[in-house]
Enzyme design. Structure first.
Site, PDB file in Angstrom:
ATOM      1  N   ARG B  51       0.842  -1.198   0.000  1.00 33.37           N
ATOM      2  CA  ARG B  51       0.000   0.000   0.000  1.00 33.37           C
ATOM      3  C   ARG B  51       0.873   1.241   0.000  1.00 33.37           C
ATOM      4  O   ARG B  51       2.035   1.197   0.379  1.00 33.37           O
ATOM      5  CB  ARG B  51      -0.844   0.056   1.268  1.00 33.37           C
ATOM      6  CG  ARG B  51      -1.540  -1.214   1.606  1.00 33.37           C
ATOM      7  CD  ARG B  51      -2.082  -1.091   3.031  1.00 33.37           C
ATOM      8  NE  ARG B  51      -2.610  -2.373   3.475  1.00 33.37           N
ATOM      9  CZ  ARG B  51      -3.081  -2.606   4.693  1.00 33.37           C
ATOM     10  NH1 ARG B  51      -3.076  -1.623   5.586  1.00 33.37           N
ATOM     11  NH2 ARG B  51      -3.539  -3.780   5.019  1.00 33.37           N
ATOM     12  N   ASP B  53       0.208   5.383   1.513  1.00 38.86           N
ATOM     13  CA  ASP B  53      -0.736   6.184   2.296  1.00 38.86           C
ATOM     14  C   ASP B  53      -1.335   7.325   1.486  1.00 38.86           C
ATOM     15  O   ASP B  53      -0.851   7.658   0.402  1.00 38.86           O
ATOM     16  CB  ASP B  53      -0.002   6.793   3.502  1.00 38.86           C
ATOM     17  CG  ASP B  53      -0.043   5.854   4.695  1.00 38.86           C
ATOM     18  OD1 ASP B  53      -0.784   4.865   4.636  1.00 38.86           O
ATOM     19  OD2 ASP B  53       0.675   6.118   5.676  1.00 38.86           O
ATOM     20  N   ARG B 198       9.117   7.930   6.414  1.00 34.38           N
ATOM     21  CA  ARG B 198       8.736   9.262   6.893  1.00 34.38           C
ATOM     22  C   ARG B 198       9.251   9.526   8.305  1.00 34.38           C
ATOM     23  O   ARG B 198       9.604  10.661   8.649  1.00 34.38           O
ATOM     24  CB  ARG B 198       7.215   9.424   6.814  1.00 34.38           C
ATOM     25  CG  ARG B 198       6.719   9.475   5.361  1.00 34.38           C
ATOM     26  CD  ARG B 198       5.217   9.242   5.235  1.00 34.38           C
ATOM     27  NE  ARG B 198       4.462  10.221   5.992  1.00 34.38           N
ATOM     28  CZ  ARG B 198       3.139  10.155   6.145  1.00 34.38           C
ATOM     29  NH1 ARG B 198       2.439   9.159   5.604  1.00 34.38           N
ATOM     30  NH2 ARG B 198       2.519  11.082   6.834  1.00 34.38           N
TER      31      ARG B 198
END
Lengths: 245, 245
Positions: B51, B53, B198
């Site tokens: 995936r 985000d 991140r």
């Protein structure tokens, strides 16, 4: 009251054009909202060099406004940018004489139009360039461009929606810059009619595709009829690049 | 049924992430909608390498799906791209063996993170890079980066929201590319935990600002505690760059 001249950069893709409207989000509306906040609720009206349409960008729009706030030169940018949404940035502010007018004193403008070429659309450019997947004859387009340079009645290259009577404008130069998968057209002139750059681009694309001959341009100009020119190219490729005073 | 492997590019700024959701607009939802249209109403499920985000982009996401449509290789791209919204583009499609799995067969991934520097925010980059106006000590950041290369338990650099038990990952290289007003961090590894890139970026920014010492990284890793690391840097700067098989 001191008059200030500001250079403004904006991504027009999120806005319904420059000019303020009662309901829609506009660039002018956002700048005036920021100025009002800075002036503790007092309305401050701005004047721009001209409008830009929905989706059209600017890297060198110019506005002026009057203020009696005691903000030193060099500090206005940060003061306004912290109040503005991220699509709009004040690049430079200078104090000018009260005779300066952002619209009436314009001596020339540069617009640029970006066309993305190539087999597939670049999703990161979708709001920032017009995607054109078909092969183009750039030599023919360059030949056609030469016919636009000069002073002409550009009625054929003006949206019927205009309220301007005088359709005579002078294009001082047109240039085509080729980058990887990108064509950049630069237009310089003393002024541009409503949709003029986008209709010229649409006409040049017809030339590039072989639908119009390069030497048909003088007759299209002389015909003073919008129907003779090509389609209005989309707003997303257009940038108000620089305003001269 | 033939299995197809597709490379996908997308601008994640308009989507609520990759994974399909009942109500929100997602990348998977749009691709499956396009495939369903192409297959005359028959549902076609896709599997992705992983995936991404909300707000995260991809220039090299990989998916697979099965189809019995008789579309020649080299024609799938256009067939799908005409049905997809402009934020999503199929870059390349190839026929693969039915054993291929876009997620299970991943051997490595590259992520990149873009940080825009400089005195003022670039409005055209607002969805495509994280704007960081403060001066950064790049030498200190480079020193800190070296401590991340290797095989570690990255619990300190993983969102608490993860459902993964095994937090051991191997980072094979980290690189910092400096461009005009832009820092580009490249991360290569065998896999990345939820928010791992991140959180590493957020921690590196602390180092660049002098809030953490470069040599504090080994203790942060060893502590296996999310609270020891820096903030999660924003999604807009992150790109899934390449998936290796």
């Amino acid at each position: 009251m001191q008059r200030y001249k500001c250079e403004i950069i904006y991504d027009g893709s999120a806005y319904c054009g420059f000019q303020i409207q009662p309901k829609d989000r506009t660039v002018q509306g956002e700048i005036e909202r920021a100025l009002k906040k800075l002036h503790k609720g007092v309305d401050v009206k701005i004047q721009a060099s001209g409008r830009t349409d929905a989706g059209v960008h600017a890297v060198g729009q110019v506005i002026h406004f009057d203020s009696d706030l005691d903000i030193p030169i060099g500090k206005w940018e940060l003061a306004l940018n912290t109040l503005l949404p991220h699509e709009i940035v004040v690049a430079k502010t200078e104090a000018v004489s009260n005779n300066f007018h952002a619209r009436y004193n314009v001596t020339g403008k540069e617009y640029r139009y970006f066309i993305q070429l190539g087999e597939r659309r670049d999703p990161f450019k979708r709001n920032y360039a017009y995607y054109y997947p078909y092969p183009l004859n750039l030599d023919a387009m360059r030949e056609a461009m030469n016919y636009f340079v000069g002073e002409f009645d550009f009625t054929s290259f003006c949206s019927a929606k205009t309220d301007k009577e005088d359709k005579i404008r002078k294009i001082t130069s047109m240039e085509l810059i080729e980058e990887e998968n990108m064509l950049i057209f630069s237009f310089k002139g003393n002024g541009f009619l409503y949709n003029m750059v986008r209709i010229i681009i649409g006409t040049l694309l017809d030339v590039g595709r072989g639908k119009k001959r390069p030497d048909s341009i003088p007759a299209i100009i002389a015909g003073k009829d919008r129907k003779l020119a090509g389609k209005t190219a989309s707003a997303n490729g257009l940038y108000l690049w620089k305003v001269h005073y």
